[in-house]
Every structure is written in C-alpha cells, then in structure tokens.
Scaffold this active site. Structure first.
Site, PDB file in Angstrom:
ATOM      1  N   CYS A   1      38.557   1.849 -25.002  1.00  8.13           N
ATOM      2  CA  CYS A   1      38.523   3.197 -24.443  1.00  8.13           C
ATOM      3  C   CYS A   1      39.723   4.039 -24.837  1.00  8.13           C
ATOM      4  CB  CYS A   1      38.413   3.143 -22.913  1.00  8.13           C
ATOM      5  SG  CYS A   1      39.803   2.323 -22.111  1.00  8.13           S
TER       6      CYS A   1
ATOM      7  N   GLY B   1      42.776  -0.824 -24.145  1.00  7.22           N
ATOM      8  CA  GLY B   1      43.506   0.441 -24.119  1.00  7.22           C
ATOM      9  C   GLY B   1      44.390   0.481 -25.351  1.00  7.22           C
TER      10      GLY B   1
ATOM     11  N   HIS C   1       0.827  -1.208   0.000  1.00  4.64           N
ATOM     12  CA  HIS C   1       0.000   0.000   0.000  1.00  4.64           C
ATOM     13  C   HIS C   1       0.865   1.263   0.000  1.00  4.64           C
ATOM     14  CE1 HIS C   1      -2.273   3.289   1.914  1.00  4.64           C
ATOM     15  NE2 HIS C   1      -3.299   2.788   1.253  1.00  4.64           N
TER      16      HIS C   1
ATOM     17  N   ARG D   1      38.539   8.137 -15.387  1.00  2.00           N
ATOM     18  CA  ARG D   1      39.887   8.203 -14.805  1.00  2.00           C
ATOM     19  C   ARG D   1      39.805   8.939 -13.467  1.00  2.00           C
ATOM     20  NH1 ARG D   1      40.101  10.350 -19.942  1.00  2.00           N
ATOM     21  NH2 ARG D   1      41.002   9.010 -21.571  1.00  2.00           N
TER      22      ARG D   1
END
Length: 834
Positions: free
Chosen positions: A772, A720, A447, A550
């Site tokens: 990335c 990377g 409720h 980073r």
C-alpha cells in the site's frame, strides 16, 4: 405405454415426460421427468395431466361458471375475493370426476405399487400440485397450490387430486395471477403422485446464492424431518455454502432447530414435534414422541453429514448442467436407506429471481425522506438482526401482525413494514403492500424469503424475536442486504443516491456498463483512501476493495480532539461515533468489497496537534521511529484510547452490519506486542475469523526476517514501502539531500529482496500479501516485480487504479506466455530426444 397421443392422455409416468412437456404436466412434473432421464435420483411416480383437469372443467361445465365470475371481481377487495374463491373451490369438490379420468388414476396408483413391490394399501404417496404456469422463469408461485403428504389408497388419491385442482383457486393464487398478469384461463393444473420418502432430513438448495446471486456456490438449507418446516419458514434451518469448483464447504451455520415434522408410522400421519428445553426431549401435543428416527435428532447437531452435503452439491451441479440454468431444488434424505442411495431429489424449478432480475433498483421511486424519527447511521439503534433474505432498504411504520385475516391485517397500509413470526401463502396480499418484511423464523429459502425476492421487497428472516422487540407504530429501517433492523428512518440508507454519469469520448456510459470493459486480473487491485467523502468520487473505479483506509483524517477533521482528552471529559462516544460514521461511509458505498482499516498511526508530534493533545504526548527527538503504531496500543497510558478505535470498528461491523470492514495494525515491530494488541481487541469482542481478517503492516525489517512467525497471528500483510525503504536503507524519507543523491529509492535491490522474502515466507504459512506504499503508484517496474513475485494484491492511489489494472493484466499475460513457451520448449526437446 398408451397408444393415445401424449397430449391427450389423462395420466403419464414421470419417466415419460421431459422439460418440453410443461404445458401438459406443469413445470414441477416436467422437471422431475427430466431429472429421471438425466440419472438424478427421484422417487418414482406419475402425473395426472393438465389435459385431465381441462377435460374435467369443460365436460362438467365448470369452465363456463368459473372464469366469467373471476374476471368480474376486484381482487383488491379481500372479502369479495375470499368469498368468490371459496365458492369456486366448493364447486370443484362437489362436482363428480368423469369416470374415465377417475379410473385411470386408480389404475396407475395400483401399477405404481406393483412397480416398487408394495401392496397398494401400504403405498404411501405425496400428491402435489404442478401448475402449468407455476415454474416458468417469469414467476414463482412459492407453494400457492396445495401439497398433500402420506396419502394411502386409491380412494384418497382421487380425492386429493381434486383438492389440488381446487387449490388453483385460493385467494392468494388468484390475487398473485392478477398481480403478475397471468390469465386464469392459461393456468391449468397437473398433479404429481409420487412415492413418499421416509424423510430423516430435508430442505432446499440453490445453484447460486439466493441473496447475493453469487454463481460460484451452491447453497443448501436443511432441517430434521420433512422439508415442509424449511419451505414453510417454520424453522431456521442449517445452512451450508459449497464451492462449485472444489466441492469444499466454505461456510456452515448450524442453527437451533426446535421444530420438526415427521411421519409417525403408528399413527399413519405426519406429526409436528417440538424440542422441550426442560425435558431435553422431543414432544408433540399428544405427549412424548416414540419414533425410532427421532432418536437421532438433536436441535444443535447438523442435520446433514459432510458426505451428504457434498452429495447434494454434486446433484445440484448435475441438475444445473442438465438444464443449463440456475435451479431451485427440493430434496430429502431417506432414513431407511444407506448412503449414497438415501439422497433423493423431490423437485427442481428454474431459479426465478436472479435469472430474470431487471434493473429494478434504478426504477425505484425515491421520494424525499419522510418520518418523525430521522437519524444518522452512526446514531441509529439496532433493534434486531437476522438472515439477509431479500436485498434492499425499506423504511416506514412497523406493524406487528400474527394473523393474515385479523383486524390488524385488514388495516395494514401500503408502505408499512410487516413484522410477523413467519409467512405462508395466505400472507401474499399483505406482503405485496409492505415496504419491507421481518420475520422471527425461517431461512433464506423459506416462503417469506422467496416471495420477498420475487416481489423485490427487502426482507430479513430468522430474527428470533422481532415480534417481541419491535413495537407496532414505531418507525424502522430494514436493511435487507445485511440483515439489520434499525430504530427510526436512517437517512444515510434511504436517501436518494446521486446519479453518477461517466463520459467516455463524449458518450454517456453508466458505471455498470463501464466496469466490464476493464481487464480482469488474478492480482487484486485495491485503492488507498484517507478522506471518507472522497469515496463518492472514486467508488465507480475498477478496484476490488480499499487496501488501506487511513483513519487519521477522520480523527483530525471529524473528531478533532485527542482521544485521551475525550475519555477524561467523559465523551468517549463522540470519538467512537464519529470514527464509525467515517468508516461506515466508505464501507457502505462499496459493500461487499472489503475495506482494510488501518488503526491510527499518528506520531507523537501529530497527536500533540489534536485539541487537548499537549497534556498526553511526550516530545520525541525522532517520532518517526518512536512511540507509534502497536507500541502505543499496548502501553497502559494509551491503551484506553486504542480500545475506543476497536469499539468503533465493532460498531461498524456488528451494529451497522458492514462486515466488509477488516483491520490492519501499523508499524508492527515484534510478535509479542502484536499478540498483546490482538488480546486487547478480543477483550473488546473482535476476533479474527472467516469474515473478519486482520492484517499487519510490513514496514519494519523484523517482519521481513520473521514473516513466517508473524503469519501465525494475522491473515495477511500489507507492505508499507515508504517506511520499509527508509528502515532497510537507513535513509530518512524526509531528507531532501538523501533523496537527491538517490538513496531513498523503493527499487533498491535490498528493498526488493526484502519484499520478495515477505511474500515467500507469508505464503509458506497461508497468509496473503498486499502493498500500500507509494511505489506501485509511481514505478511501473515495481508493479511487474510484484506480480512476478506472486503478490496477492496491490493497493494504489485513486489516480493510478485504472493504469495499474491494465498494467497488471498485461504483465500477467506476459508471465503466462513465458510459462507456455517454457512448456513448449520442453515438449520440443522431448520430441527431438525421442
């Protein structure tokens, strides 16, 4: 079937009505009839129509007494409201029902018994209200009219039908109608009379996530016995989240269910039973419980079997398809009947929150931050956590109240935070005043949760101990989106958001309007970020998350000191708090999109540049491939500093409730060092899980060669490309001579072969792959190569997000067309050969 027109009948069978009969039988009954017609398992029964109720109040003259009286009072005067509504209910109970209506009810009850082969005196039914406005999309009455269970015999059925009619005039129902602008005269009452299910397990389910609005899932809540314990918020129920496409369970939470309401056949009534931890047995107020069904109950065991969960999800989808709308459904599992015939749908309503949600957040009044105890998010103390039942932020003075009619309740002021054990419909007038609501008990469809979402009030339910921990009079901030209550007024959460205006071709377009204009891609587009404050500038770009955050900027500018220096000075908290604050700023701004935080990746010469760093850092000839990344974390000298980073992540996730924060290990060389670093993280209380992903940077050729082995330790990799290129080609990334000669180039075939190898090996073990580095931001041809190779996500600099999303969309379309052409060629060859 009667020859009288349906709209003039006192009684109709449930299988006679459809969703178009809402005015006659109310939303509840109309939906039951619709489900029966659609082949959905519903207990048999009949409806006493709204026409019968209207006939009753008109023929007896009650209509001319009730409405003028109601329209003359101020519903905000609780004393007058309570007295007036009590008088009206008594009028209804004292006024005899017209004989023609009463005899029809008796006749249909006897016929129902005959239909299912039972003696009338043994037929156990539920008598439920079904108001004609109750289940319209514009409002949810969340149990404001009455329901009576385990009713035997026609005399009792007649009596409880009148009780349901009278429940149209409780204080809470009258107050709610006035608040929602629903005229009393238009709120007529139908009543459901339906065979009772011998409920072993019951609960509710939604065909979308009731908190987040996610339309791809069905959310099911269940507990032992009757559904009253779930709907009434008396227990924190088990919860399953089921994917609509696959019917696979994607999330499951089994709670400690210490209360149940069950039917006791010996007593002929429902009894409330509780789990006695000392006796390890179910007991009632009258002593031990001797009910066969209860022997199968255990507070820590799932209330549903997996097959039952999937069956319920199937029924939810069937109901949703039938109505073409999102639905709020109550269900029960019968103890006496074998699967799959034991699963019944008790009622279904149109979902009333997300289906009509306005842009209320934009219209909310945001005043200046007021309060005696104003704190920052990074410094805020978490008081309690619970289920995030209604999204939003509410801050104010907490008031712990146990009785909605108590002196404390009368003194409750608008803008205060309501803290209580659980709510029921009597609490609605107080809930309406609250800036936020916190309860000890209840689930996301209790409720408190339903009404809070309907009223647009932030709420947290199922905390377990809020009424004990939170003291009346203290200031608190309630984050209803994440289920966290903080001590004090957290300025980061309650401060007004600056309005962002995006201009396209000279025309102002809001971010919400702009985002759908960008193409949808199967390959996720992430964004790289270093400076936390920059998120305010970029948060409305069309990215799916932060693929590389980073933390070196936070350490350099916000912390400034070497972590080992701070440890030696006894100031570890400075490092933890500042780092947590920076990460939280980003995670808060884009929640629930993920933020992949890379643990620190300074080289030794960079660490020496921090205040106090000279003492702790050696001088290396080639720091680029020296003591960096994971090799630092596991070294006895630096391990204490790494633990501070882990504690900061833990603080963001657990204390601040930002569970969209994941982590990534940089410059990973070997599996054994990664295993050791993960163990340190686990020692600090952070462990990989369904909602906490751990990635590894793929920068060293060893990961390329053994990606399938590394995948046993992590959930994903992020390539990377800068370091990977220099280490595959043996070319110093900082050498201008080599760069001018063309040696340092991420497009080199050897580098691309290494990337493809990572993707294939990772996918063979179920791990995801992202990238990335700078390459995708600079070279469009690399983006095409990555998409064709099947990469899961691409993380680029902010200035490349839009261009990359469009490029990826066009590449994906080109790939699909190529595949389609190949299929067509094969089909054409088959036809020619034939």
């Amino acid at each position: 079937m009667s020859n009288v027109p349906k709209e003039k009948r006192f009684i109709v069978w449930l299988d006679e009505v459809t969703k178009d009969d809402v005015v006659l039988v109310g939303g509840k009954n109309a939906n039951l009839g619709e489900m029966i017609r659609a082949g959905i398992p519903v207990p048999p029964g009949f409806a006493v129509t709204a026409y019968a109720y209207k006939y009753f109040i008109e023929k007896t003259g009650l209509k001319d007494k009730i409405y003028p009286l109601l329209n003359s009072i101020d519903v905000n005067d609780k004393k007058v409201l309570d007295e007036t509504t009590a008088k009206i209910r008594q009028w209804i109970m004292d006024t005899p029902m017209p004989p023609e209506v009463e005899e029809e009810i008796r006749k249909y009850y006897r016929e129902l018994a005959k239909k299912i082969g039972m003696e009338p005196e043994k037929l156990r039914v539920a008598v439920r209200s079904s108001a004609t406005a109750e289940d319209m999309p514009e409002a949810s009455f969340a149990g404001q009219q009455d329901t009576y269970l385990n009713v035997y015999g026609e005399d009792n059925v007649v009596y409880y039908v009148k009780r349901c009619w009278a429940s149209l005039f409780t204080s809470r129902a009258v107050f709610y109608r006035v608040a929602q602008g629903i005229p009393h005269e238009k709120s007529l009452m139908s009543v459901t009379v339906q065979k009772m299910v011998n409920s072993r397990t019951a609960g509710v389910m939604f065909t979308l996530h009731p908190v987040t609005g996610d339309e791809k899932v069905v959310v099911i809540e269940a507990s032992w016995g009757l559904g009253e314990s779930v709907v009434g918020g008396k227990v924190t129920p088990d919860e399953w989240v089921v994917d609509k496409q696959t019917l696979q369970i994607v999330d499951q939470k089994i709670h400690h269910k210490t209360l149940a309401i069950v039917f006791d056949p010996k007593k002929g009534k429902n009894v409330e039973i509780r789990w006695d931890e000392n006796k390890q047995a179910w007991v009632s107020e009258e002593g031990p419980v001797d009910i066969e069904m209860v022997k199968h109950f255990h507070p820590d065991k799932p209330a549903l079997k997996e097959e039952e969960v999937k069956r319920l999800a199937e029924l939810a989808l069937l109901i949703e398809k039938h109505y073409g709308r999102h639905m709020d459904i109550e269900w029960a599992v019968d103890y006496d009947i074998p699967f799959p015939d034991n699963v019944f749908i008790v009622q279904a309503r149109l979902e009333t929150v997300w289906s009509v949600r306005k842009e209320k957040e934009k219209a909310e009044k945001k005043a200046e931050i007021k309060g005696k105890n104003i704190v920052k998010l990074s410094e805020a103390k978490v008081l309690v956590r619970g289920l995030p039942a209604s999204p939003g932020i509410g801050a104010g003075v907490a008031k712990v109240i146990f009785d909605p009619h108590s002196k404390e309740a009368q003194e409750f002021k608008e803008g205060e935070v309501l803290v209580t054990k659980m709510t029921d419909p009597d609490w609605v007038p107080l809930m309406k005043k609250a800036v936020a609501i916190v309860t000890d008990e209840g689930g996301m469809t209790s409720h408190a949760a339903i009404v809070s979402r309907e009223l647009g009030i932030p709420a947290i339910v199922g905390t377990g101990n809020a009424t004990q921990v939170i003291k009346s009079g203290i200031e608190v901030t309630v984050d209803g989106s994440r289920g966290v209550v903080y001590e004090g007024i957290v300025e980061d959460l309650v401060k007004p958001k600056e309005e962002v205006k995006a201009e396209v071709a000279g025309v102002g377009i809001s971010p919400e309007q702009l985002l759908p204009l960008y193409p949808v891609t199967a390959t996720k587009i992430y964004m790289n970020l270093g400076e936390p404050d920059a998120i305010e500038k970029y948060k409305d770009l069309p990215f799916d998350g932060i693929g590389l955050m980073r933390i070196e900027f936070i350490i350099t500018d916000w912390v400034q000191y070497h972590p080992l220096y701070l440890i030696e000075q006894g100031k570890e908290s400075l490092f933890i708090d500042k780092l947590a604050e920076g990460i939280a700023k980003v995670a808060q701004a884009i929640y629930p999109r993920p933020v992949v935080v890379r643990f620190s990746d300074f080289k030794t010469n960079e660490y020496r540049g921090l205040k106090g760093g000279e003492k702790y850092e050696p001088e290396e000839r080639n720091p680029m491939i020296g003591w960096r990344g994971v090799s630092r974390y596991i070294h006895p000298k630096y391990e204490p500093a790494f633990r501070l980073e882990v504690r900061a992540i833990k603080k963001v996730r657990e204390e601040m409730g930002l569970t969209n924060v994941w982590v990534m290990f940089p410059f990973v060389r070997t599996t054994w060092e990664l295993e050791r670093a993960l163990k340190i993280m686990e020692e600090e209380g952070l462990k990989r899980g369904k909602d906490f992903k751990v990635w590894a940077m793929a920068e060293v050729p060893s990961i390329v060669l053994l990606a399938d082995k590394f995948a046993e330790y992590v959930d994903g990799f992020s390539i990377g490309s800068n370091d990977l290129t220099q280490l595959i080609l043996g070319a110093d990334r900082d050498s201008n001579i080599l760069a001018e000669m063309g040696y340092f180039d991420e497009r080199d075939p050897a580098v691309l072969a290494g990337i493809k190898m990572i993707i294939e090996k990772a996918h063979s073990k179920g791990a995801t792959v992202s990238i990335c580095g700078q390459a995708p931001s600079v070279y469009p041809e690399i983006v095409e190569f990555l998409v064709e190779a099947g990469i899961d996500s691409i993380s680029v600099n902010p200035d490349a997000v839009i261009a990359t999303r469009r490029l990826v969309a066009s590449i994906e379309r080109k790939i699909m067309l190529k595949r389609l052409n190949k299929i067509m060629d094969k089909l054409n060859k088959l036809e020619l050969g034939f």
